[in-house]
Write a protein that holds these residues in place. Sequence first.
Motif, PDB file in Angstrom:
ATOM      1  N   GLN A   1       0.829  -1.198   0.000  1.00  0.00           N
ATOM      2  CA  GLN A   1       0.000   0.000   0.000  1.00  0.00           C
ATOM      3  C   GLN A   1       0.874   1.263   0.000  1.00  0.00           C
ATOM      4  O   GLN A   1       1.964   1.285   0.568  1.00  0.00           O
ATOM      5  N   GLY A   2       0.355   2.290  -0.654  1.00  0.00           N
ATOM      6  CA  GLY A   2       1.053   3.570  -0.641  1.00  0.00           C
ATOM      7  C   GLY A   2       2.164   3.704  -1.665  1.00  0.00           C
ATOM      8  O   GLY A   2       2.900   4.702  -1.644  1.00  0.00           O
ATOM      9  N   VAL A   3       2.310   2.717  -2.538  1.00  0.00           N
ATOM     10  CA  VAL A   3       3.332   2.802  -3.590  1.00  0.00           C
ATOM     11  C   VAL A   3       2.664   2.632  -4.951  1.00  0.00           C
ATOM     12  O   VAL A   3       1.533   2.142  -5.046  1.00  0.00           O
ATOM     13  N   ARG A   4       3.363   3.038  -5.997  1.00  0.00           N
ATOM     14  CA  ARG A   4       2.798   2.948  -7.342  1.00  0.00           C
ATOM     15  C   ARG A   4       2.694   1.499  -7.794  1.00  0.00           C
ATOM     16  O   ARG A   4       3.541   0.662  -7.475  1.00  0.00           O
ATOM     17  N   SER A   5       1.659   1.252  -8.585  1.00  0.00           N
ATOM     18  CA  SER A   5       1.497  -0.067  -9.194  1.00  0.00           C
ATOM     19  C   SER A   5       2.341  -0.137 -10.462  1.00  0.00           C
ATOM     20  O   SER A   5       2.954   0.856 -10.886  1.00  0.00           O
ATOM     21  N   VAL A   6       2.356  -1.311 -11.086  1.00  0.00           N
ATOM     22  CA  VAL A   6       3.080  -1.493 -12.350  1.00  0.00           C
ATOM     23  C   VAL A   6       2.599  -0.483 -13.386  1.00  0.00           C
ATOM     24  O   VAL A   6       3.391   0.219 -14.026  1.00  0.00           O
ATOM     25  N   GLY A   7       1.283  -0.399 -13.547  1.00  0.00           N
ATOM     26  CA  GLY A   7       0.716   0.522 -14.530  1.00  0.00           C
ATOM     27  C   GLY A   7       0.941   1.977 -14.170  1.00  0.00           C
ATOM     28  O   GLY A   7       1.113   2.822 -15.057  1.00  0.00           O
TER      29      GLY A   7
END
Length: 206
Positions: A95-101
């Motif tokens: 949580q709280g971090v960017r996803s792959v996309g």
Amino acid sequence: MSLFLQTLVLRGILSSQQERAVESFSDVEEFHMKKILTQYGVCALAVALMVPLAQAQAQPAGVQAAFGKDAGTLSDKFTALARVMSGKYDWKPGQGVRSVGDVFNLIVVENGVLAGVLSGTPNTGAKPAPITDPEKLQEALKASYVNLQKAITGLSDNDLQAPVKLFGRDMTKQGALMLILEDQHEHLGQSIAYARSNGVVPPWSK
């Protein structure tokens, strides 16, 4: 004719022949010397003409070319990762971090912002909606880098030192390039780690 006179005449003939031989040898020697000097002169001239050409070929292509090449490398790798990570764009390590996309979309946005700053036509429009379709995202990545490379190669040496403002900070255009490309290399490492975490090997590592 007495033997004495015959001897004098013979000596005179031999002396004349020797003198002519010496003169003939001197002429030949002088001819060969001139030939050698001429050949050396031609070689020296050829070398003198080739040195500036070799120096010109050895000159670096320039900072713009180096930045453009780096952008091309980033384009190839991000696009390749976007392809092999298709179907995993929503994955994130926590949580709280960017996803792959999210990372791929961030790269598209950064390229648009940087290209606008470099070309003097900053994008003041609303932030585009995230792209979720794999094929469209790959195309968007490619297109954003093509536009960025055009902006880079259009810069003169003086342009690189022109002052600009990026993300509220004052810097030169070269500084803006270095800032964004360095940031993207960090995001490339992040995307590689995301791929490895999902058991996906980056295409260029196979």
